[in-house]
Scaffold this active site. Sequence first.
Site, PDB file in Angstrom:
ATOM      1  N   ARG A   1       4.364  -9.589  -8.279  1.00  0.00           N
ATOM      2  CA  ARG A   1       2.950  -9.355  -8.196  1.00  0.00           C
ATOM      3  C   ARG A   1       2.537  -8.801  -9.704  1.00  0.00           C
ATOM      4  O   ARG A   1       3.360  -8.420 -10.176  1.00  0.00           O
ATOM      5  CB  ARG A   1       2.591  -7.983  -7.404  1.00  0.00           C
ATOM      6  CG  ARG A   1       1.306  -7.963  -6.998  1.00  0.00           C
ATOM      7  CD  ARG A   1       1.003  -6.765  -6.115  1.00  0.00           C
ATOM      8  NE  ARG A   1      -0.229  -7.196  -5.343  1.00  0.00           N
ATOM      9  CZ  ARG A   1      -1.296  -6.364  -5.026  1.00  0.00           C
ATOM     10  NH1 ARG A   1      -1.036  -5.000  -5.227  1.00  0.00           N
ATOM     11  NH2 ARG A   1      -2.470  -6.743  -4.215  1.00  0.00           N
TER      12      ARG A   1
ATOM     13  N   TYR B   1       2.667  -0.356 -14.091  1.00  0.00           N
ATOM     14  CA  TYR B   1       4.068   0.292 -13.921  1.00  0.00           C
ATOM     15  C   TYR B   1       4.949  -0.371 -15.007  1.00  0.00           C
ATOM     16  O   TYR B   1       4.744  -1.115 -15.775  1.00  0.00           O
ATOM     17  CB  TYR B   1       4.457   0.104 -12.548  1.00  0.00           C
ATOM     18  CG  TYR B   1       3.527   0.811 -11.518  1.00  0.00           C
ATOM     19  CD1 TYR B   1       3.436   2.470 -11.532  1.00  0.00           C
ATOM     20  CD2 TYR B   1       2.667   0.098 -10.778  1.00  0.00           C
ATOM     21  CE1 TYR B   1       2.454   3.127 -10.861  1.00  0.00           C
ATOM     22  CE2 TYR B   1       1.778   1.169  -9.767  1.00  0.00           C
ATOM     23  CZ  TYR B   1       1.715   2.431 -10.117  1.00  0.00           C
ATOM     24  OH  TYR B   1       0.807   3.223  -9.289  1.00  0.00           O
TER      25      TYR B   1
ATOM     26  N   GLY C   1       5.010  -6.075 -10.621  1.00  0.00           N
ATOM     27  CA  GLY C   1       4.739  -6.402 -12.005  1.00  0.00           C
ATOM     28  C   GLY C   1       3.237  -6.031 -12.095  1.00  0.00           C
ATOM     29  O   GLY C   1       2.965  -6.420 -13.225  1.00  0.00           O
TER      30      GLY C   1
ATOM     31  N   LEU D   1       0.873  -1.165   0.147  1.00  0.00           N
ATOM     32  CA  LEU D   1      -0.012   0.032  -0.095  1.00  0.00           C
ATOM     33  C   LEU D   1       0.748   1.062   0.049  1.00  0.00           C
ATOM     34  O   LEU D   1       1.503   1.385   0.956  1.00  0.00           O
ATOM     35  CB  LEU D   1      -0.805  -0.004   1.293  1.00  0.00           C
ATOM     36  CG  LEU D   1      -1.852  -1.254   1.306  1.00  0.00           C
ATOM     37  CD1 LEU D   1      -2.400  -1.214   2.667  1.00  0.00           C
ATOM     38  CD2 LEU D   1      -3.030  -0.855   0.233  1.00  0.00           C
ATOM     39  N   THR D   2       0.715   1.906  -0.989  1.00  0.00           N
ATOM     40  CA  THR D   2       1.444   3.354  -1.032  1.00  0.00           C
ATOM     41  C   THR D   2       0.572   4.290  -0.390  1.00  0.00           C
ATOM     42  O   THR D   2      -0.570   4.298  -0.478  1.00  0.00           O
ATOM     43  CB  THR D   2       1.341   3.786  -2.631  1.00  0.00           C
ATOM     44  OG1 THR D   2       2.220   2.978  -3.182  1.00  0.00           O
ATOM     45  CG2 THR D   2       1.835   5.252  -2.626  1.00  0.00           C
TER      46      THR D   2
HETATM   47  C1  LIG Z   1      -4.065   3.403  -0.730  1.00  0.00           C
HETATM   48  C2  LIG Z   1      -3.523   2.325  -1.658  1.00  0.00           C
HETATM   49  C3  LIG Z   1      -2.365   2.240  -2.157  1.00  0.00           C
HETATM   50  C4  LIG Z   1      -1.930   1.244  -2.730  1.00  0.00           C
HETATM   51  N1  LIG Z   1      -0.758   0.988  -3.087  1.00  0.00           N
HETATM   52  C5  LIG Z   1      -0.250  -0.041  -3.914  1.00  0.00           C
HETATM   53  C6  LIG Z   1       0.962  -0.253  -3.907  1.00  0.00           C
HETATM   54  O1  LIG Z   1       2.041   0.373  -3.607  1.00  0.00           O
HETATM   55  N2  LIG Z   1       1.415  -1.579  -4.787  1.00  0.00           N
HETATM   56  C7  LIG Z   1       0.795  -2.315  -5.069  1.00  0.00           C
HETATM   57  O2  LIG Z   1       1.234  -3.407  -5.797  1.00  0.00           O
HETATM   58  N3  LIG Z   1      -0.913  -1.912  -4.804  1.00  0.00           N
HETATM   59  C8  LIG Z   1      -1.219  -0.910  -4.320  1.00  0.00           C
HETATM   60  N4  LIG Z   1      -2.374  -0.943  -3.921  1.00  0.00           N
HETATM   61  C9  LIG Z   1      -3.380  -1.914  -4.157  1.00  0.00           C
HETATM   62  C10 LIG Z   1      -3.795  -3.022  -3.114  1.00  0.00           C
HETATM   63  O3  LIG Z   1      -2.529  -3.658  -2.935  1.00  0.00           O
HETATM   64  C11 LIG Z   1      -4.689  -3.809  -3.472  1.00  0.00           C
HETATM   65  O4  LIG Z   1      -4.505  -4.845  -4.697  1.00  0.00           O
HETATM   66  C12 LIG Z   1      -5.978  -3.359  -3.497  1.00  0.00           C
HETATM   67  O5  LIG Z   1      -6.399  -2.314  -2.679  1.00  0.00           O
HETATM   68  C13 LIG Z   1      -7.304  -4.116  -3.681  1.00  0.00           C
HETATM   69  O6  LIG Z   1      -7.421  -4.806  -2.433  1.00  0.00           O
HETATM   70  P1  LIG Z   1      -8.448  -4.578  -1.371  1.00  0.00           P
HETATM   71  O7  LIG Z   1      -9.778  -4.839  -2.011  1.00  0.00           O
HETATM   72  O8  LIG Z   1      -8.180  -5.881  -0.118  1.00  0.00           O
HETATM   73  O9  LIG Z   1      -8.237  -3.208  -1.063  1.00  0.00           O
HETATM   74  C14 LIG Z   1      -3.185   0.134  -3.205  1.00  0.00           C
HETATM   75  C15 LIG Z   1      -4.261   0.150  -2.728  1.00  0.00           C
HETATM   76  C16 LIG Z   1      -4.561   1.242  -1.901  1.00  0.00           C
HETATM   77  C17 LIG Z   1      -6.032   1.213  -1.245  1.00  0.00           C
END
Ligand SMILES: Cc1cc2nc3c(=O)[nH]c(=O)nc-3n(C[C@H](O)[C@H](O)[C@H](O)COP(=O)(O)O)c2cc1C
Length: 370
Positions: free
Chosen positions: A231, A184, A180, A24-25
Amino acid sequence: MNRLFSGIKVGPFELAHRVVLAPLTRMRTEEGNVPGDLMVDYYTQRASSGGLLISDATAVSPLGIAYVDAPGIYTEEQMRGWKRVIDAVHSKGARIFLQMWHAGRQAHPGNTGGHWPVAPSALRSFEHAAIRDEKGDIVEAQLVVPRALDTEEIRAIVEQFRHGAELAKQAGFDGVELHGANGYLFEQFLLDGTNKRNDEYGGTVTNRARFLFDTLDAVVSVWGPGRVALRLSPSGTYGTMSDSDPHATFGYVAQRLNDYALAYLHVIEPRIRGIVEQATRETDVTSKDMSRIYRGTVIAAGGFTGESAEQIIADGHADLVAFGRMFISNPDLPHRLRKGLPLTPYDRSTFYGGDRRGYTDYAPNPLTTA
Ligand SMILES: Cc1cc2nc3c(=O)[nH]c(=O)nc-3n(C[C@H](O)[C@H](O)[C@H](O)COP(=O)(O)O)c2cc1C
């Protein structure tokens, strides 16, 4: 719920349960894209239930950064910042993998020290980057038409990943996950909608996958077997992404990954586009499809509840499940899922950037610590 809370071995690590913190970014680093105290607190909270955590997407060079205040892994200071996070996570008994990232055309000159974003081909994404304006506020900015990389530059980026992998090892991470997914740089090479090259990195799927597998080889040479992961978002469209035959493209990748002793393959389900739900299509590639080809450990992610996570493991299409948004607002998510306790809703307005609000101030459920 039984399967989600049964033990599993990932690489060399024995995990007590299968609930994973998705990468999560959160855009909360200190000066120099260095993880600081705030990030130490955030990860410590989410390590309190043990298990596996995956870090924020972490850039291997300034050109890899799409969002202001995202972390890096190209300086000694960044490495030392991460070490503090890792030590805190380990003290709670959890494991942590670094998600290694290059944004490619999703980067913005406002975050890259003025360097122009690069990509396999000079084609633009219609998403937005997050940059800081003159007043210091975080604002959305339109992306630019990137510059197409020359062949030598691609090899140099592979070396940046190798260097990042070395720093990650020095910091004490348990392993690394290549990003991946989500439009990006790796995905920009892999999909034919964004890769129009005619050198050995473009054209056939073998060529389009070359940058990914060259990088995988470089990173595995640093970490050895069982400590490197990947990923993918085989049906993601985030980043203005498209491919003429996703089943062929991702089937090829999944098949070749069988030659690698990865820690895991992490697959985002088609119902999620970046961070929002999307309608699914006939042509979608799911973790079920990937797990039919890839024989190693699979983490599924994207829109899971405790029940659907239990189900996908029971069905044999995934071994672990990663949670993103619900882990933001429930730092003790594994405990809550195990005990069937209510979940705190998340607040989107504090996802990206800012202070501890919406970051480290979500209280654990008092019942879970009783
Ligand atoms: C705030 C936020 C930041 C995210 N940053 C990334 C990230 O840095 N790398 C990544 O692969 N996915 C990122 N995602 C995607 C999440 O890893 C995840 O795949 C997505 O939220 C769906 O899962 P969820 O339904 O459980 O939230 C981000 C999602 C959110 C909400």
